[in-house]
Design an enzyme around this catalytic site. Sequence first.
Site, PDB file in Angstrom:
ATOM      1  N   GLY A 199       0.944  -1.268   0.047  1.00  0.00           N
ATOM      2  CA  GLY A 199       0.141   0.176  -0.045  1.00  0.00           C
ATOM      3  C   GLY A 199       0.756   1.217   0.073  1.00  0.00           C
ATOM      4  O   GLY A 199       2.166   1.467  -0.439  1.00  0.00           O
ATOM      5  N   ASN A 200       0.221   2.186   0.476  1.00  0.00           N
ATOM      6  CA  ASN A 200       1.121   3.424   0.604  1.00  0.00           C
ATOM      7  C   ASN A 200       0.195   4.534   1.466  1.00  0.00           C
ATOM      8  O   ASN A 200      -0.954   4.187   2.072  1.00  0.00           O
ATOM      9  CB  ASN A 200       1.010   4.449  -1.110  1.00  0.00           C
ATOM     10  CG  ASN A 200      -0.576   4.544  -1.386  1.00  0.00           C
ATOM     11  OD1 ASN A 200      -1.137   5.486  -0.674  1.00  0.00           O
ATOM     12  ND2 ASN A 200      -0.861   3.954  -2.458  1.00  0.00           N
ATOM     13  N   PRO A 201       0.897   5.741   1.808  1.00  0.00           N
ATOM     14  CA  PRO A 201       0.601   6.433   2.973  1.00  0.00           C
ATOM     15  C   PRO A 201      -0.657   7.225   2.820  1.00  0.00           C
ATOM     16  O   PRO A 201      -0.936   8.315   3.741  1.00  0.00           O
ATOM     17  CB  PRO A 201       1.869   6.902   3.450  1.00  0.00           C
ATOM     18  CG  PRO A 201       2.384   7.242   2.514  1.00  0.00           C
ATOM     19  CD  PRO A 201       2.139   6.041   1.492  1.00  0.00           C
TER      20      PRO A 201
END
Length: 222
Positions: free
Chosen positions: A29-31
């Site tokens: 994922g990513n932030p």
Amino acid sequence: MQKRYLEGKTVLITAGGTREHIDPIRFIGNPSSGKMGYALAQSALNRRANVILVSGPTQLKPPKKIRFISITSAIDMKKAVDSCYEQSDIVICAAAVADYRPENFISNKIKKSEEKLTIQLVKNPDILLELGKKKGCKILVGFAAETKDLLANAKAKLIEKNLDMIVANDVTKEGAGFESDTNIVKIITRDGEVKSLPLLSKRRVATKIFDKIVKAINGLRR
């Protein structure tokens, strides 16, 4: 000020990040916090538009009086966007969609061992590129989160994906990252205009983006 409203228009917005699961408890994922996309949804609602918000997992509450679609993966997001695309007049893809996903999902938790773990990745569909191919008379807006060559990369993306407008930001700058309440962006239009905005709240950035969209719509009407 009626001309600044979007009454009768349907605005489709994507927000947040996607999660590409490796096993039931781990994912790529990513932030992305979703704050920019949710601010856009509220701004569209303030202008009396009908709003559809397709969002990956976030900690945010969606605005009231919108159609909200919660998704997890890039494939989920593509299905949701495709299902809403035809009824939309304006499409803004602000989500941070994962470019890759694991080729195989492991149905049980992967146990830790001394051995190396190799995960084969495959490309996700490019949602924005596919929308650009069938854009027609819709207004299509993308985002470019970059770490270098901001303008060059954003302009290339605008052309490649047949966008009307792209909002570019350098995520290495203080106050312009994924989880921030603020942003520093450049709004680049199809005719080559570049509008550089200073550090602003994401709500203010959303307002500026819709100012440009309304201007583009009014230009099409002439």
